[in-house]
Design an enzyme around this catalytic site. Structure first.
Site, PDB file in Angstrom:
ATOM      1  N   ASP A 245       1.078  -1.076  -0.064  1.00  0.00           N
ATOM      2  CA  ASP A 245      -0.067  -0.075  -0.093  1.00  0.00           C
ATOM      3  C   ASP A 245       0.885   1.267   0.004  1.00  0.00           C
ATOM      4  O   ASP A 245       0.317   2.443   0.324  1.00  0.00           O
ATOM      5  CB  ASP A 245      -0.840   0.027   1.133  1.00  0.00           C
ATOM      6  CG  ASP A 245      -2.450  -0.417   0.966  1.00  0.00           C
ATOM      7  OD1 ASP A 245      -2.419  -0.793  -0.233  1.00  0.00           O
ATOM      8  OD2 ASP A 245      -3.205  -0.349   1.884  1.00  0.00           O
ATOM      9  N   ASP A 304       2.722  -9.252   9.172  1.00  0.00           N
ATOM     10  CA  ASP A 304       3.199  -7.932   9.064  1.00  0.00           C
ATOM     11  C   ASP A 304       4.520  -7.763   8.601  1.00  0.00           C
ATOM     12  O   ASP A 304       5.490  -8.610   8.665  1.00  0.00           O
ATOM     13  CB  ASP A 304       2.962  -7.130  10.175  1.00  0.00           C
ATOM     14  CG  ASP A 304       1.503  -6.736  10.833  1.00  0.00           C
ATOM     15  OD1 ASP A 304       0.705  -7.303   9.954  1.00  0.00           O
ATOM     16  OD2 ASP A 304       1.431  -6.397  11.805  1.00  0.00           O
ATOM     17  N   ASP A 306       7.289  -6.349   9.567  1.00  0.00           N
ATOM     18  CA  ASP A 306       8.434  -6.735  10.348  1.00  0.00           C
ATOM     19  C   ASP A 306       8.666  -8.065  11.038  1.00  0.00           C
ATOM     20  O   ASP A 306       9.576  -8.149  11.949  1.00  0.00           O
ATOM     21  CB  ASP A 306       8.453  -5.554  11.560  1.00  0.00           C
ATOM     22  CG  ASP A 306       7.152  -5.721  12.565  1.00  0.00           C
ATOM     23  OD1 ASP A 306       6.018  -5.723  11.780  1.00  0.00           O
ATOM     24  OD2 ASP A 306       7.367  -5.672  13.764  1.00  0.00           O
ATOM     25  N   ASP A 398      -8.409  -6.960  13.275  1.00  0.00           N
ATOM     26  CA  ASP A 398      -8.035  -8.330  13.596  1.00  0.00           C
ATOM     27  C   ASP A 398      -8.778  -8.715  14.675  1.00  0.00           C
ATOM     28  O   ASP A 398      -9.510  -9.879  14.738  1.00  0.00           O
ATOM     29  CB  ASP A 398      -6.656  -8.345  14.020  1.00  0.00           C
ATOM     30  CG  ASP A 398      -6.170  -7.307  15.010  1.00  0.00           C
ATOM     31  OD1 ASP A 398      -7.036  -6.409  15.329  1.00  0.00           O
ATOM     32  OD2 ASP A 398      -4.918  -6.943  15.277  1.00  0.00           O
TER      33      ASP A 398
END
Length: 669
Positions: A245, A304, A306, A398
């Site tokens: 994104d 995600d 990281d 989530d």
């Protein structure tokens, strides 16, 4: 006399010449009245001595502070000069700050009056109105009467209400700790029911989709893509989606180049980019699930940008779905590669270790339900679709999908022994924004899900757990009482001593709960007191976020990506600068003189020539206002010789000052 002391110098050979022998004659005429009178005098003397000792210690502390004050004020002056006050809170977020400022102003005025009354030795409690001299004394006398009759009862009622909430929440955490100990003691953990996959037959493995959503995360995209591409799973049964994104064209080109390099190595990986970033992460995942080829896959793992899963991650999680047709989610634990980077990351590690070790494990084992952590989990795609898929209505997509799946009868499994390394925010600015989103989102979701919870077909016990424990107690009550009790009521009671809080509320129970929270991270015990103080400083952010989410204020729907530093492992902490050199980017570009490579090279040169904007540390106004409020209350408590109250307010005020000046976490040179 009751006692007769006879001192005799002894000069015998068995004793030294300077020795003294004390002989006490036994009295025979003690009376009960004399004994009781002696005990009362000793008790009064011991109380008076304790007060003098506390005052002496406070005087020494203030003398040390006065000596260190010049250097401290010089550092503060430099920080204020070089810091950016910034618009860290828009107008709709400034109401709490305005309230704190008014409270601070009133406290300062009250402190001045109390100091005058103290040094002038006014004792007007037993004085009649006609015996009062002067207008100021008359006002002070009227305030004392009004305080006793009206202010103190109101404060006591509010404090009792907050104390009850505090005790309920403490019992909840203690019960979670007991159940976690029982799980550990009996060595209980989820077991794989179905048969193992045939390593020689790749068709026995289910089709798994791996999604990596990201947005302008230049520091970490390479490590996360690399980790996902090295997952130990048959290549023809695995597809990796890189969901970008980013609105930075250079970052887009770098990610595309990284994806192309792994595709050339035979990895089944695709790159997707949205030009319009609607719905943030939820919108990104929703768009990716709408692809036609997704229907061929049974499970989806989400990481995600990281997160760097170990190669055996899928083989440790996906087999749990065998034989569990009603299982929707398998969640792994987070581990942190930078947990010892600074004080801020150490304190975060304490909180998150308790969350995963205790909360997630207990709820997963006994209830088969917990909040999805948004990453490091594997979902059954059918469960996602039956629960309505990803929705863009909150900033906690989530938790949203987890609650809806639970209402539809799906079960969850938490694996405490399967870890996925990731990063903790290293700056207070990034951590504060993350916590704001994490505490405003649940209140948004509670408002939206409450009717669905009441009308769902799950048992009454599960409804009660969702409403009272999952949402109200742990998401609303905790930030409410922690801010109200320790940041508002406690300093207020220093000016209204009739409503003083008991010591067990401000000392014994908080320390006991902090010890309980720190047990899952035993190496962090030296940081017990900083952890307790820091949690109270974060209560203002969490309270503000909770109110914003509950009453639909505009900031509650703001999504800001948490800043990453790109630490892929502990060993990389020493080589962070080398990994961020421009040489790495140039090497990627020189793989082939493609058009995208030349374009990236041009972008990099433009970025090098562009003027670099200097980043500054921020000043946080609410935290600074609360710091001065608590220090003002500490000064007032010193006049009343309050021992524990004084030290608590003093150190809590200093903790707010440190945070308000942005002196915790990553520092900007």
């Amino acid at each position: 006399m009751l006692h007769s002391l006879v001192l005799e110098n002894q000069t015998s050979r068995k004793m030294a010449p300077s020795s003294v022998v004390v002989k006490i004659d036994k009295p025979s005429n003690f009376s009960l009245v004399e004994i009781n009178d002696t005990k009362d005098k000793q008790k009064a003397a011991s109380t008076k001595q304790l007060s003098w000792v506390l005052l002496l210690k406070a005087q020494r502390l203030f003398s040390w502070l006065s000596m260190a004050a010049p250097a401290m004020f010089d550092s503060v002056k430099k920080r204020v000069t070089l810091s950016d006050v910034g618009e860290e809170e828009p107008k709709y977020r400034g109401r709490l700050y305005s309230f704190i400022r008014v409270f601070l102003a009133i406290s300062v005025v009250a402190l001045v009056i109390e100091m005058v009354a103290y040094f002038e030795e006014w004792d007007l409690k037993m004085t009649h109105h006609w015996e009062v001299e002067g207008f100021v004394q008359w006002c002070y006398k009227a305030w004392l009467a009004f305080r006793v009759d009206y202010v103190a009862p109101a404060i006591m009622s509010l404090s009792k209400f907050c104390i009850v909430l505090f005790l309920i929440q403490s019992v909840d955490r203690f019960a979670l700790g007991i159940w976690c100990f029982w799980i550990k003691w009996n060595k209980l953990k989820p077991e794989i029911k179905g048969e193992a996959y045939d390593v020689e037959d790749s068709l026995s493995f289910p089709m798994v989709l791996v999604q990596i959503p990201m947005c302008n995360e230049k520091e970490v995209f390479a490590t996360s893509i690399s980790a996902a591409c090295q997952l130990d799973w048959p290549k023809e049964r695995l597809l990796i989606q890189v969901l970008d994104d980013s609105d930075d064209e250079l970052v887009q080109l770098l990610i595309q180049d990284e994806v192309s390099s792994w595709r050339e190595k035979g990895v089944n990986i695709v790159y997707r980019h949205r030009f319009v970033r609607t719905g943030y992460k939820a919108g990104n995942l929703k768009a990716a699930m709408s692809c036609d080829y997704v229907k061929d896959y049974e499970f989806v793992a989400i990481f995600d940008a990281d997160f760097q899963p170990y190669p055996d991650y899928l083989k440790l999680t996906v087999p749990h779905f065998n034989g569990n047709s009603d299982l929707a989610l398998v969640q792994a634990r987070w581990s942190f590669v930078n947990k010892e980077e600074n004080l801020l990351t150490r304190l975060q590690n304490i909180n998150l270790c308790f969350h995963f070790e205790v909360e997630q494990q207990v709820n997963g084992f006994f209830l088969n339900f917990f909040g999805f952590n948004g990453t490091a989990g594997v979902w059954r795609i059918r469960a996602l679709e039956q629960s309505g898929g990803w929705l863009e209505r909150t900033t906690v997509e989530d938790m949203d999908i987890a609650v809806r799946a639970h209402l539809n009868g799906w079960k969850f499994i938490y694996l405490n022994d399967v870890e996925v390394p990731c990063e903790l925010p290293e700056s207070y600015e990034a951590y504060k924004k993350q916590q704001y989103r994490w505490h405003s989102g649940p209140m948004q979701l509670f408002r939206l899900c409450f009717p669905a919870i009441l009308s769902s077909k799950i048992s009454k016990w599960k409804k009660a757990n969702l409403i009272f424990l999952f949402f109200l107690l742990r998401k609303l009550i905790l930030p409410f009482y922690s801010f109200t009790l320790f940041c508002i009521i406690l300093p207020l009671t220093m000016f209204v001593p009739e409503a003083e809080l008991p010591i067990w509320v401000i000392c014994y129970i908080p320390i006991s709960m902090s010890i309980l929270n720190i047990l899952p991270a035993p190496k962090s015990f030296p940081f017990l007191i900083p952890y307790l103080l820091f949690e109270n400083t974060m209560s203002v952010t969490k309270f503000n976020a909770m109110i914003s989410g509950l009453f639909q204020l505009g900031s509650s729907y703001e999504w800001i990506v948490t800043k990453k530093t790109g630490r892929s492992s502990e060993s990389d902490l020493l080589s962070l600068a080398e990994r961020e050199t421009k040489t790495l980017n140039n090497e990627k570009i020189q793989r082939g003189l493609s058009e995208s490579g030349l374009e990236m090279l041009g972008k990099l040169k433009e970025q090098e020539e562009a003027p670099v904007s200097k980043k500054k540390n921020k000043l946080y106004r609410k935290e600074l206002a609360l710091a001065f409020l608590l220090l003002t209350a500490a000064a007032r408590s010193l006049l009343s010789a309050h021992g524990i109250h004084f030290y608590y307010l003093l150190f809590q005020g200093l903790a707010f000052l440190v945070v308000g000046l942005d002196l915790v976490g990553e520092q900007v040179n």
